[in-house]
Design an enzyme around this catalytic site. Structure first.
Site, PDB file in Angstrom:
ATOM      1  N   CYS A   8     -11.838   1.996   9.744  1.00 12.48           N
ATOM      2  CA  CYS A   8     -11.966   2.857   8.558  1.00 12.48           C
ATOM      3  C   CYS A   8     -13.239   2.455   7.823  1.00 12.48           C
ATOM      4  O   CYS A   8     -14.032   1.665   8.345  1.00 12.48           O
ATOM      5  CB  CYS A   8     -10.729   2.765   7.671  1.00 12.48           C
ATOM      6  SG  CYS A   8     -10.398   1.115   7.019  1.00 12.48           S
ATOM      7  N   ASN A  11     -12.236  -1.361   5.875  1.00 15.25           N
ATOM      8  CA  ASN A  11     -11.391  -2.341   6.602  1.00 15.25           C
ATOM      9  C   ASN A  11     -10.559  -3.195   5.638  1.00 15.25           C
ATOM     10  O   ASN A  11     -10.324  -4.376   5.887  1.00 15.25           O
ATOM     11  CB  ASN A  11     -12.246  -3.216   7.539  1.00 15.25           C
ATOM     12  CG  ASN A  11     -11.439  -4.060   8.523  1.00 15.25           C
ATOM     13  OD1 ASN A  11     -11.847  -5.177   8.855  1.00 15.25           O
ATOM     14  ND2 ASN A  11     -10.305  -3.588   8.990  1.00 15.25           N
ATOM     15  N   CYS A  13      -7.958  -1.162   3.657  1.00 18.16           N
ATOM     16  CA  CYS A  13      -6.770  -0.326   3.391  1.00 18.16           C
ATOM     17  C   CYS A  13      -6.172   0.204   4.694  1.00 18.16           C
ATOM     18  O   CYS A  13      -5.229  -0.366   5.246  1.00 18.16           O
ATOM     19  CB  CYS A  13      -7.105   0.836   2.462  1.00 18.16           C
ATOM     20  SG  CYS A  13      -7.707   0.343   0.827  1.00 18.16           S
ATOM     21  N   ARG A  14      -6.727   1.296   5.206  1.00 14.90           N
ATOM     22  CA  ARG A  14      -6.086   2.000   6.321  1.00 14.90           C
ATOM     23  C   ARG A  14      -6.103   1.229   7.637  1.00 14.90           C
ATOM     24  O   ARG A  14      -5.061   1.115   8.303  1.00 14.90           O
ATOM     25  CB  ARG A  14      -6.760   3.375   6.526  1.00 14.90           C
ATOM     26  CG  ARG A  14      -6.517   4.334   5.389  1.00 14.90           C
ATOM     27  CD  ARG A  14      -7.476   5.508   5.424  1.00 14.90           C
ATOM     28  NE  ARG A  14      -8.846   5.095   5.142  1.00 14.90           N
ATOM     29  CZ  ARG A  14      -9.893   5.884   5.179  1.00 14.90           C
ATOM     30  NH1 ARG A  14      -9.734   7.155   5.512  1.00 14.90           N
ATOM     31  NH2 ARG A  14     -11.096   5.429   4.884  1.00 14.90           N
ATOM     32  N   SER A  15      -7.262   0.708   8.037  1.00 18.10           N
ATOM     33  CA  SER A  15      -7.306   0.098   9.383  1.00 18.10           C
ATOM     34  C   SER A  15      -6.556  -1.232   9.483  1.00 18.10           C
ATOM     35  O   SER A  15      -5.917  -1.478  10.520  1.00 18.10           O
ATOM     36  CB  SER A  15      -8.736   0.006   9.931  1.00 18.10           C
ATOM     37  OG  SER A  15      -9.534  -0.832   9.155  1.00 18.10           O
ATOM     38  N   ASP A 123      -7.591   8.619   2.684  1.00 23.90           N
ATOM     39  CA  ASP A 123      -8.038   7.361   2.085  1.00 23.90           C
ATOM     40  C   ASP A 123      -7.226   7.059   0.819  1.00 23.90           C
ATOM     41  O   ASP A 123      -7.241   7.847  -0.124  1.00 23.90           O
ATOM     42  CB  ASP A 123      -9.533   7.514   1.735  1.00 23.90           C
ATOM     43  CG  ASP A 123     -10.170   6.202   1.387  1.00 23.90           C
ATOM     44  OD1 ASP A 123      -9.441   5.221   1.141  1.00 23.90           O
ATOM     45  OD2 ASP A 123     -11.415   6.149   1.367  1.00 23.90           O
TER      46      ASP A 123
HETATM   47  P1  4NP Z   1     -10.410   1.896   3.665  1.00 18.84           P
HETATM   48  O1  4NP Z   1     -10.521   2.195   2.079  1.00 18.84           O
HETATM   49  O2  4NP Z   1     -11.636   2.541   4.293  1.00 18.84           O
HETATM   50  O3  4NP Z   1      -9.130   2.532   4.061  1.00 18.84           O
HETATM   51  O4  4NP Z   1     -10.431   0.370   3.804  1.00 18.84           O
HETATM   52  C1  4NP Z   1     -11.681   1.978   1.350  1.00 18.84           C
HETATM   53  C2  4NP Z   1     -12.083   0.693   1.044  1.00 18.84           C
HETATM   54  C3  4NP Z   1     -13.219   0.470   0.299  1.00 18.84           C
HETATM   55  C4  4NP Z   1     -13.961   1.558  -0.132  1.00 18.84           C
HETATM   56  C5  4NP Z   1     -13.574   2.852   0.176  1.00 18.84           C
HETATM   57  C6  4NP Z   1     -12.423   3.064   0.923  1.00 18.84           C
HETATM   58  N1  4NP Z   1     -15.131   1.338  -0.905  1.00 18.84           N
HETATM   59  O5  4NP Z   1     -15.755   2.335  -1.344  1.00 18.84           O
HETATM   60  O6  4NP Z   1     -15.524   0.179  -1.130  1.00 18.84           O
END
Ligand code: 4NP
Length: 151
Positions: A8, A11, A13-15, A123
């Site tokens: 994702c 790295n 949240c989702r992954s 997300d």
């Molecule tokens: P992820 O979520 O891609 O599911 O880990 C996010 C984590 C950080 C950010 C955006 C989405 N960010 O903008 O820092």
């Protein structure tokens, strides 16, 4: 060893949720010796950081075993090492295809492709709906395990 890598943006949240949920499925199927599960970021934003507290609390609530994890960006070794590289949304897929060596592009798939849906694992970064992330991943992960086993 067959290898699946979930990817994702950050790295955190989702992954990592996908990684820990898939490790649970792999362990329940007694496949831990033959299937490796990892997760990575497309971006450098969160490198070194642990999963989001909301992701960890949803996993705990659902009885998923938490494993130590720190955000890492996907690299050339990962592209070569993986059998399947699973992105969560369309931007992840676009970024991965830009980053991947030509011979590894065919390993890249959208998470919902396993159940033949053209939609995204949304997300939870802005709305903190980690229960939705869990629900959506639960739909697609058992099918990815079957696809990986058949490879
Ligand atoms: P992820 O979520 O891609 O599911 O880990 C996010 C984590 C950080 C950010 C955006 C989405 N960010 O903008 O820092």
């Amino acid at each position: 060893m067959k290898k699946i890598i979930f990817v994702c943006l950050g790295n955190i949240c989702r992954s990592p949720m996908a990684e820990m949920m898939m490790m649970e499925l792999v362990s329940e199927s007694n496949l831990s010796e033959v299937i490796g599960v990892e997760s990575r970021a497309t971006s450098t934003y969160e490198i070194g950081n642990p999963p989001h507290p909301g992701a960890l609390s949803e996993l705990k609530k659902q009885g998923v075993k938490i494993v130590e994890h720190h955000s890492k960006q996907i690299n050339l070794f990962d592209f070569a090492d993986a059998d399947l590289i699973i992105g969560m949304d369309f931007q992840n897929i676009e970024d991965l295809k830009q980053m991947a060596p030509e011979q590894d592009i065919e390993k890249i798939h959208l998470a919902y492709e396993s159940v033949n849906k053209n939609k995204v694992i949304e997300d939870p970064w802005y709305d903190h709906k980690f229960d939705r992330t869990y629900r959506q991943l639960k739909e697609v992960l058992p099918e990815w395990l079957k696809i990986l086993e058949a490879k």
